[in-house]
Design a protein around this motif. Sequence first.
Motif, PDB file in Angstrom:
ATOM      1  N   ILE A 382       4.757   4.754   6.507  1.00  0.00           N
ATOM      2  CA  ILE A 382       4.755   3.303   6.653  1.00  0.00           C
ATOM      3  C   ILE A 382       5.943   2.760   5.876  1.00  0.00           C
ATOM      4  CG2 ILE A 382       3.420   1.202   6.293  1.00  0.00           C
ATOM      5  CD1 ILE A 382       0.895   2.928   6.588  1.00  0.00           C
ATOM      6  N   PRO A 383       7.065   2.529   6.565  1.00  0.00           N
ATOM      7  CA  PRO A 383       8.289   2.139   5.874  1.00  0.00           C
ATOM      8  C   PRO A 383       8.205   0.720   5.303  1.00  0.00           C
ATOM      9  CG  PRO A 383       8.592   1.984   8.247  1.00  0.00           C
ATOM     10  CD  PRO A 383       7.234   2.596   8.031  1.00  0.00           C
ATOM     11  N   LEU A 385      10.773  -2.379   4.720  1.00  0.00           N
ATOM     12  CA  LEU A 385      12.064  -2.711   5.319  1.00  0.00           C
ATOM     13  C   LEU A 385      12.496  -4.136   5.015  1.00  0.00           C
ATOM     14  CD1 LEU A 385      11.039  -1.424   8.853  1.00  0.00           C
ATOM     15  CD2 LEU A 385      12.445  -0.158   7.240  1.00  0.00           C
ATOM     16  N   LEU A 391      13.753  -5.414  12.843  1.00  0.00           N
ATOM     17  CA  LEU A 391      14.072  -5.597  14.266  1.00  0.00           C
ATOM     18  C   LEU A 391      14.660  -4.328  14.878  1.00  0.00           C
ATOM     19  CD1 LEU A 391      15.285  -9.273  14.427  1.00  0.00           C
ATOM     20  CD2 LEU A 391      13.602  -8.189  15.939  1.00  0.00           C
TER      21      LEU A 391
ATOM     22  N   ILE B 112       2.169  -7.042  19.451  1.00  0.00           N
ATOM     23  CA  ILE B 112       2.662  -7.167  18.083  1.00  0.00           C
ATOM     24  C   ILE B 112       1.862  -8.247  17.374  1.00  0.00           C
ATOM     25  CG2 ILE B 112       4.448  -8.898  18.628  1.00  0.00           C
ATOM     26  CD1 ILE B 112       6.280  -7.343  16.601  1.00  0.00           C
ATOM     27  N   ARG B 133       1.187   0.135  23.407  1.00  0.00           N
ATOM     28  CA  ARG B 133       1.915   0.332  22.172  1.00  0.00           C
ATOM     29  C   ARG B 133       1.617  -0.836  21.249  1.00  0.00           C
ATOM     30  NH1 ARG B 133       8.018   2.234  23.013  1.00  0.00           N
ATOM     31  NH2 ARG B 133       8.788   0.470  21.806  1.00  0.00           N
ATOM     32  N   ALA B 135       2.576  -2.786  17.411  1.00  0.00           N
ATOM     33  CA  ALA B 135       3.336  -2.914  16.159  1.00  0.00           C
ATOM     34  C   ALA B 135       2.640  -3.932  15.264  1.00  0.00           C
ATOM     35  CB  ALA B 135       4.767  -3.361  16.449  1.00  0.00           C
ATOM     36  N   LEU B 137       3.139  -6.007  11.679  1.00  0.00           N
ATOM     37  CA  LEU B 137       4.022  -6.365  10.575  1.00  0.00           C
ATOM     38  C   LEU B 137       3.186  -6.886   9.414  1.00  0.00           C
ATOM     39  CD1 LEU B 137       6.878  -8.335  12.409  1.00  0.00           C
ATOM     40  CD2 LEU B 137       6.545  -5.871  12.190  1.00  0.00           C
ATOM     41  N   GLN B 156       2.614   1.276  15.079  1.00  0.00           N
ATOM     42  CA  GLN B 156       3.845   1.290  14.296  1.00  0.00           C
ATOM     43  C   GLN B 156       3.643   0.217  13.204  1.00  0.00           C
ATOM     44  OE1 GLN B 156       7.374  -0.081  16.355  1.00  0.00           O
ATOM     45  NE2 GLN B 156       8.739   1.040  14.980  1.00  0.00           N
ATOM     46  N   VAL B 157       3.422   0.659  11.992  1.00  0.00           N
ATOM     47  CA  VAL B 157       3.134  -0.281  10.904  1.00  0.00           C
ATOM     48  C   VAL B 157       4.393  -0.464  10.074  1.00  0.00           C
ATOM     49  CG1 VAL B 157       1.582  -0.844   8.993  1.00  0.00           C
ATOM     50  CG2 VAL B 157       0.781   0.630  10.854  1.00  0.00           C
ATOM     51  N   LEU B 158       4.839  -1.698   9.935  1.00  0.00           N
ATOM     52  CA  LEU B 158       6.081  -1.973   9.223  1.00  0.00           C
ATOM     53  C   LEU B 158       5.831  -2.980   8.110  1.00  0.00           C
ATOM     54  CD1 LEU B 158       8.360  -2.407  12.393  1.00  0.00           C
ATOM     55  CD2 LEU B 158       8.115  -0.356  10.991  1.00  0.00           C
ATOM     56  N   GLU B 166       9.798 -15.621   8.076  1.00  0.00           N
ATOM     57  CA  GLU B 166      10.675 -14.572   8.601  1.00  0.00           C
ATOM     58  C   GLU B 166       9.910 -13.590   9.494  1.00  0.00           C
ATOM     59  OE1 GLU B 166      14.307 -14.047   5.423  1.00  0.00           O
ATOM     60  OE2 GLU B 166      12.280 -13.670   4.675  1.00  0.00           O
ATOM     61  N   ILE B 170      10.731 -12.714  13.408  1.00  0.00           N
ATOM     62  CA  ILE B 170      10.833 -11.362  13.984  1.00  0.00           C
ATOM     63  C   ILE B 170       9.925 -11.255  15.208  1.00  0.00           C
ATOM     64  CG2 ILE B 170      10.366  -8.910  13.592  1.00  0.00           C
ATOM     65  CD1 ILE B 170      11.029  -9.432  10.601  1.00  0.00           C
ATOM     66  N   ILE B 173      11.341 -12.983  18.239  1.00  0.00           N
ATOM     67  CA  ILE B 173      12.374 -12.176  18.902  1.00  0.00           C
ATOM     68  C   ILE B 173      11.733 -11.021  19.681  1.00  0.00           C
ATOM     69  CG2 ILE B 173      14.382 -10.662  18.522  1.00  0.00           C
ATOM     70  CD1 ILE B 173      15.019 -12.455  16.054  1.00  0.00           C
ATOM     71  N   ALA B 174      10.739 -10.390  19.070  1.00  0.00           N
ATOM     72  CA  ALA B 174      10.042  -9.293  19.749  1.00  0.00           C
ATOM     73  C   ALA B 174       9.416  -9.792  21.054  1.00  0.00           C
ATOM     74  CB  ALA B 174       8.966  -8.701  18.838  1.00  0.00           C
ATOM     75  N   GLU B 177      12.686 -11.119  23.434  1.00  0.00           N
ATOM     76  CA  GLU B 177      13.736 -10.158  23.803  1.00  0.00           C
ATOM     77  C   GLU B 177      13.211  -8.767  24.116  1.00  0.00           C
ATOM     78  OE1 GLU B 177      16.908 -10.109  20.954  1.00  0.00           O
ATOM     79  OE2 GLU B 177      16.934 -12.308  20.814  1.00  0.00           O
ATOM     80  N   LEU B 178      12.072  -8.385  23.479  1.00  0.00           N
ATOM     81  CA  LEU B 178      11.613  -7.003  23.635  1.00  0.00           C
ATOM     82  C   LEU B 178      10.330  -6.881  24.472  1.00  0.00           C
ATOM     83  CD1 LEU B 178      12.197  -5.784  19.946  1.00  0.00           C
ATOM     84  CD2 LEU B 178      13.770  -5.603  21.885  1.00  0.00           C
ATOM     85  N   TYR B 180       7.265  -7.978  23.881  1.00  0.00           N
ATOM     86  CA  TYR B 180       5.987  -7.822  23.182  1.00  0.00           C
ATOM     87  C   TYR B 180       5.065  -9.012  23.461  1.00  0.00           C
ATOM     88  CZ  TYR B 180       7.210  -3.800  20.268  1.00  0.00           C
ATOM     89  OH  TYR B 180       7.520  -2.554  19.817  1.00  0.00           O
TER      90      TYR B 180
END
Lengths: 398, 398
Positions: A382-383, A385, A391, B112, B133, B135, B137, B156-158, B166, B170, B173-174, B177-178, B180
């Motif tokens: 679990i990074p 960042l 992103l 996400i 999938r 994610a 945050l 995916q844990v960040l 902030e 993110i 944008i996800a 653009e991505l 999610y």
Amino acid sequence: VRLVCDWGHEPSDSALHRLCPECRAPLSFRYEAPIRLGTGRGMWRFAERLPEGPGKRVTLGEGDTPLVRTRLPLGCAVHWKVEARNPTGSQKDRALAVAIAAGLGRGATRVIMASTGSAGMSCAAYAARAGMRCAILCPGDTPTERLAAMWMNGAQVLRVDGSFEELMQIIAIARTELGYYETTTYRKANPYQAEGPKTIAYEIVEELGASPDAVLVPIGGGGTLAGIWRGFTELAGLGLAKRLPRMVGIQNVRFNALALALERGLHTDEEVADLKLDASIPVLTKNLKHAVPPDTEDALRALRESGGQVVTVTDEEALAAQRELARADGLFAEPSSSVGLVAARRLIEGGALAPDSVAVAVVTGSGLREMDTVAQHHRPEIPRLAVGETLERLRAGT
Amino acid sequence: VRLVCDWGHEPSDSALHRLCPECRAPLSFRYEAPIRLGTGRGMWRFAERLPEGPGKRVTLGEGDTPLVRTRLPLGCAVHWKVEARNPTGSQKDRALAVAIAAGLGRGATRVIMASTGSAGMSCAAYAARAGMRCAILCPGDTPTERLAAMWMNGAQVLRVDGSFEELMQIIAIARTELGYYETTTYRKANPYQAEGPKTIAYEIVEELGASPDAVLVPIGGGGTLAGIWRGFTELAGLGLAKRLPRMVGIQNVRFNALALALERGLHTDEEVADLKLDASIPVLTKNLKHAVPPDTEDALRALRESGGQVVTVTDEEALAAQRELARADGLFAEPSSSVGLVAARRLIEGGALAPDSVAVAVVTGSGLREMDTVAQHHRPEIPRLAVGETLERLRAGT
């Protein structure tokens, strides 16, 4: 409901019995009442088929656990019976709800058991709910983390530097001299708790409308497998299930007493004890660790009568199954409780489960109770960042 | 089912909506179908009253949580609605089951959210179950232990060293653009998940046969309280409940934004943000930690419409309640989720709950997810003893 010993004696049901007062044989229960499938909520809707009547229920909402079909393409229909969803996170809640209700109804005010895990957590919670004092004895080296929930529920938790036999001696003195009621979860110590697991069979038939071809059960003491089998035979006896499933036990490859017993034609506790499995071998799947499962005889009978078998698994297979179960089906179980996936694959590959068959694997305990295993053996990545890096990682998807 | 914004616009329901495409107002749902109480199993028996129809259910067996009456002599009837019994251990499972089903039914393949705990665990499990999938945050300083279960479920844990704003950028944008789909659990981010909690109200009325006098809910984001209130108003609108309960929010005394808002007549997010509560104050009851709960406006409306109030509690009170709940009722909840006991006592002592009244307190999350709190703050005393000492301790009973 009648209390009957394995030799047919019928002690009065008004006292708390451990073994037959006449011949010291194990005890079980016979019922006249029908099993009502499909109505009501929770395990106690089957109260007429449990030792304690509706008057002395102790409940935290046990039972009615989900049956979830796996998304994994295993080669036949495999369902998880998610016993991890019981109040304290394991199938033992069914056993302890019955045991504590039986004790409460017969005047017990303090309970004692030997346990390293699930049964102790369950006993502590139900004793609290019943307003009873509770003592849990466990091996001296049990980590505090595994015991903290029992302590939170008000149990007197004692780690004892002594053999299993010495723990049993302490409990015997506690019973005879200090007035404790023993709830250790094997039938020869407590016949009441042994009735809880059969409701798992009732619920499976309720949901599937029939018995599955096989029921896969991790073996700790063996009582859960034996109890589930009894449930199916009761259903068949009442015409509520047309056929019986094969019972498949799952053991750790290092603690494979029942697998060896089936191979070598052993039947009794004594014969299995003569295998002299080394009880000191450390294994990760601790709930599968019994050199001589205390309900060996009942479990062997269930395995043989059902035409079943024992599958053995390694710790590594259990860990991999834990991860796969969580990732594919969203079920976070203990390693010991995830081994149904290993066993199902083994049976399908070996032809013991045909493509058109239906299997149910019992997922006995929640992974939340063993977070130390996750940290030590799965090592989560679990990074940490900065915003910009985050992103990038999301774009990369890893 | 119709999707309607707070200003009355009706966007087509065929796409995944976040806010009204016409005016950016929050969205909610209107139903023609009746609420069927008393039949079926699990949350999805209310599918006709949820955004996603039966075709795209995603389920781990959420809902149908127990309602357990406390043994504590509190001065009126207090029941615990044990949401800790949901699949991942919290009420968020109802919200995420709906959100993930809605996403799956509309083609989302990746989700996400921002979460430090319950919602993230829930999202990871349901996304896994749906084959999506995921994610998650979370703030940079979140301990690995709290995140390991999400990671086990394949998310995916960040951990992000950035402000809440902030993180939201993110996620924006996800989304844009991505590709999610955002499932963060407040209505302005995801209107689908906001429908889950109302089923708690349905189940309470089912079990009690009527609305209680008061419903006590720990406030994190405020959406659970607002959703439960919506459930009661729906029941009343259909004649299934004759009266409505008072909604009582429970906040940490350091994060008492809604309590202040009621006192000072504030209504909007902006007004509450102007209170400038210090979001950096460390508190143990982390699930109650929001300087501005993201569902502030909905929660304030529910509190006012119901004639309710906010009770504030300290970390010490929460810890004491955690212990008392475990010891008296066998329920092992997080400190954040045990505060209903503190609030119930406060209301009874202050006369807000009369002796003949009925209260339901929502026990939102399981204690098993915060064993670090037990170790650090309750400090279990679990002795390690020789055999002889064990008997002495049992005789002494301590």
